[in-house]
Design a protein around this motif. Structure first.
Motif, PDB file in Angstrom:
ATOM      1  N   GLY A  64       0.831  -1.247   0.031  1.00  0.00           N
ATOM      2  CA  GLY A  64      -0.132  -0.100   0.045  1.00  0.00           C
ATOM      3  C   GLY A  64       0.997   1.291   0.034  1.00  0.00           C
ATOM      4  N   PRO A  65       0.289   2.438   0.230  1.00  0.00           N
ATOM      5  CA  PRO A  65       1.012   3.521   0.109  1.00  0.00           C
ATOM      6  C   PRO A  65       2.289   3.677   1.290  1.00  0.00           C
ATOM      7  N   GLN A  75      -7.303   0.089   6.614  1.00  0.00           N
ATOM      8  CA  GLN A  75      -7.861   0.931   5.502  1.00  0.00           C
ATOM      9  C   GLN A  75      -6.974   1.789   5.052  1.00  0.00           C
ATOM     10  N   GLY A  76      -7.110   2.292   3.879  1.00  0.00           N
ATOM     11  CA  GLY A  76      -6.174   3.233   3.111  1.00  0.00           C
ATOM     12  C   GLY A  76      -6.704   3.459   1.972  1.00  0.00           C
ATOM     13  N   PRO A  77      -6.002   4.330   1.081  1.00  0.00           N
ATOM     14  CA  PRO A  77      -6.563   4.728  -0.320  1.00  0.00           C
ATOM     15  C   PRO A  77      -6.796   3.588  -1.311  1.00  0.00           C
ATOM     16  N   TRP A  78      -5.518   2.919  -1.140  1.00  0.00           N
ATOM     17  CA  TRP A  78      -5.254   1.779  -2.007  1.00  0.00           C
ATOM     18  C   TRP A  78      -4.292   0.579  -1.554  1.00  0.00           C
ATOM     19  N   PRO A  79      -4.610  -0.475  -2.202  1.00  0.00           N
ATOM     20  CA  PRO A  79      -3.355  -1.532  -2.154  1.00  0.00           C
ATOM     21  C   PRO A  79      -3.149  -1.621  -3.751  1.00  0.00           C
ATOM     22  N   ALA A  80      -1.832  -2.657  -3.931  1.00  0.00           N
ATOM     23  CA  ALA A  80      -1.437  -3.096  -5.153  1.00  0.00           C
ATOM     24  C   ALA A  80      -0.925  -4.384  -5.215  1.00  0.00           C
ATOM     25  N   PHE A  81      -1.236  -5.296  -6.169  1.00  0.00           N
ATOM     26  CA  PHE A  81      -0.748  -6.662  -5.987  1.00  0.00           C
ATOM     27  C   PHE A  81      -0.082  -6.805  -7.298  1.00  0.00           C
ATOM     28  N   THR A  82       1.163  -7.618  -7.201  1.00  0.00           N
ATOM     29  CA  THR A  82       2.052  -7.849  -8.243  1.00  0.00           C
ATOM     30  C   THR A  82       2.155  -9.396  -8.433  1.00  0.00           C
ATOM     31  N   GLY A  83       2.139  -9.864  -9.620  1.00  0.00           N
ATOM     32  CA  GLY A  83       2.180 -11.241  -9.651  1.00  0.00           C
ATOM     33  C   GLY A  83       3.173 -11.600 -10.752  1.00  0.00           C
ATOM     34  N   THR A  93       0.668  -5.948 -12.516  1.00  0.00           N
ATOM     35  CA  THR A  93       0.448  -5.328 -11.178  1.00  0.00           C
ATOM     36  C   THR A  93      -1.114  -4.987 -11.236  1.00  0.00           C
ATOM     37  N   LEU A  94      -1.731  -5.154 -10.192  1.00  0.00           N
ATOM     38  CA  LEU A  94      -3.418  -4.641 -10.417  1.00  0.00           C
ATOM     39  C   LEU A  94      -3.245  -3.585  -8.965  1.00  0.00           C
ATOM     40  N   MET A  95      -3.815  -2.351  -9.113  1.00  0.00           N
ATOM     41  CA  MET A  95      -4.221  -1.406  -8.084  1.00  0.00           C
ATOM     42  C   MET A  95      -5.448  -1.265  -7.986  1.00  0.00           C
ATOM     43  N   PHE A  96      -6.053  -1.205  -6.656  1.00  0.00           N
ATOM     44  CA  PHE A  96      -7.191  -1.218  -6.171  1.00  0.00           C
ATOM     45  C   PHE A  96      -7.596   0.050  -5.485  1.00  0.00           C
ATOM     46  N   ALA A  97      -8.553   0.942  -5.794  1.00  0.00           N
ATOM     47  CA  ALA A  97      -8.704   2.301  -5.329  1.00  0.00           C
ATOM     48  C   ALA A  97      -9.995   2.659  -4.854  1.00  0.00           C
ATOM     49  N   HIS A  98     -10.446   3.358  -3.867  1.00  0.00           N
ATOM     50  CA  HIS A  98     -11.770   3.938  -3.646  1.00  0.00           C
ATOM     51  C   HIS A  98     -11.960   5.000  -4.309  1.00  0.00           C
ATOM     52  N   ALA A  99     -12.993   5.355  -4.494  1.00  0.00           N
ATOM     53  CA  ALA A  99     -13.600   6.888  -5.174  1.00  0.00           C
ATOM     54  C   ALA A  99     -13.275   7.847  -4.146  1.00  0.00           C
ATOM     55  N   PRO A 100     -13.033   9.126  -4.012  1.00  0.00           N
ATOM     56  CA  PRO A 100     -12.895   9.863  -2.851  1.00  0.00           C
ATOM     57  C   PRO A 100     -14.336  10.188  -2.167  1.00  0.00           C
ATOM     58  N   ARG A 101     -15.284   9.967  -3.101  1.00  0.00           N
ATOM     59  CA  ARG A 101     -16.850  10.111  -2.252  1.00  0.00           C
ATOM     60  C   ARG A 101     -17.013   8.935  -1.426  1.00  0.00           C
ATOM     61  N   ASP A 104     -17.821   9.086   2.389  1.00  0.00           N
ATOM     62  CA  ASP A 104     -18.836   9.465   2.853  1.00  0.00           C
ATOM     63  C   ASP A 104     -20.157   8.534   2.644  1.00  0.00           C
ATOM     64  N   ALA A 105     -19.598   7.199   2.513  1.00  0.00           N
ATOM     65  CA  ALA A 105     -20.404   6.144   2.214  1.00  0.00           C
ATOM     66  C   ALA A 105     -21.141   5.822   3.769  1.00  0.00           C
ATOM     67  N   ILE A 106     -22.238   4.904   3.744  1.00  0.00           N
ATOM     68  CA  ILE A 106     -22.881   4.708   4.980  1.00  0.00           C
ATOM     69  C   ILE A 106     -22.019   3.747   5.945  1.00  0.00           C
ATOM     70  N   HIS A 107     -20.881   3.274   5.381  1.00  0.00           N
ATOM     71  CA  HIS A 107     -19.954   2.423   6.356  1.00  0.00           C
ATOM     72  C   HIS A 107     -18.694   2.323   5.805  1.00  0.00           C
ATOM     73  N   ALA A 108     -17.773   2.789   6.535  1.00  0.00           N
ATOM     74  CA  ALA A 108     -16.278   2.657   5.924  1.00  0.00           C
ATOM     75  C   ALA A 108     -15.703   1.331   5.742  1.00  0.00           C
ATOM     76  N   SER A 109     -15.096   1.152   4.540  1.00  0.00           N
ATOM     77  CA  SER A 109     -14.491   0.081   4.250  1.00  0.00           C
ATOM     78  C   SER A 109     -13.214  -0.074   4.719  1.00  0.00           C
ATOM     79  N   HIS A 110     -12.733  -1.684   4.766  1.00  0.00           N
ATOM     80  CA  HIS A 110     -11.465  -2.166   5.217  1.00  0.00           C
ATOM     81  C   HIS A 110     -11.231  -3.075   3.862  1.00  0.00           C
ATOM     82  N   TRP A 111      -9.795  -2.943   3.838  1.00  0.00           N
ATOM     83  CA  TRP A 111      -9.292  -3.948   2.885  1.00  0.00           C
ATOM     84  C   TRP A 111      -9.360  -5.434   3.264  1.00  0.00           C
TER      85      TRP A 111
END
Length: 166
Positions: A64-65, A75-83, A93-101, A104-111
């Motif tokens: 991650g960052p 929690q964090g803005p992104w993780p990446a995965f290289t295989g 490499t795959l990068m996974f990211a949350h939209a900034p909005r 404000d979602a109903i419930h905070a996400s975790h990775w």
């Protein structure tokens, strides 16, 4: 889903995935969202959108960052995965990211992230806690997955995820 931001220079492209879920139950009851962790199975908090990688990503590099390796339940803005691919001398490499909005979602996400025994990344809505969606209410999430040729590093991933705009 939307595929966009094809970049021939970096051999990468982006896929955006959005969901809007509305509780339309006629009985007026809430919908409850949980995970195996909320039901008592430790660190099995997968919910939401999940990528299950191919066998040749098993044991790949996860970062991650600011962290390397195990990002499960963080929690964090992104993780990446290289295989490393089995049939060719190459990496992806795959990068996974949350939209900034999503902040404000109903419930905070975790990775939900692991490299073994099965490579997987999930944007987990209910990793540690259940949440309710009351009758008539909605929630939205938007995510981005960037797919790239090669074994990218932290700085290259961070730069690529700064654009394009959401």
């Amino acid at each position: 889903m939307r595929v966009h931001a094809v970049d021939p220079e970096t051999s990468s492209y982006a896929v955006d995935w959005s969901i809007r879920l509305t509780n339309v139950r006629e009985d007026g009851e809430a919908l409850y969202f949980g995970s195996p962790t909320t039901a008592g199975r430790e660190m099995a908090g997968y919910t939401g959108l999940q990528w299950r990688g191919p066998r040749d990503f098993t044991g790949g590099r996860v970062f991650g960052p600011e962290a390397e390796g195990e990002l499960m339940g963080t929690q964090g803005p992104w993780p990446a995965f290289t295989g490393e691919h089995d049939d060719v001398d190459g990496h992806s490499t795959l990068m996974f990211a949350h939209a900034p909005r999503n902040a404000d979602a109903i419930h905070a996400s975790h990775w939900f992230v692991r490299a073994e025994p099965i490579p997987t990344v999930a944007f987990s809505w209910a990793f540690f806690e259940e949440f309710a969606l009351e009758a008539g209410e909605s929630f939205e999430y938007r995510y981005r997955v960037v797919v790239a040729d090669g074994a990218w590093g932290r700085e290259q991933v961070a730069t690529r995820l700064k654009g394009p705009a959401w």
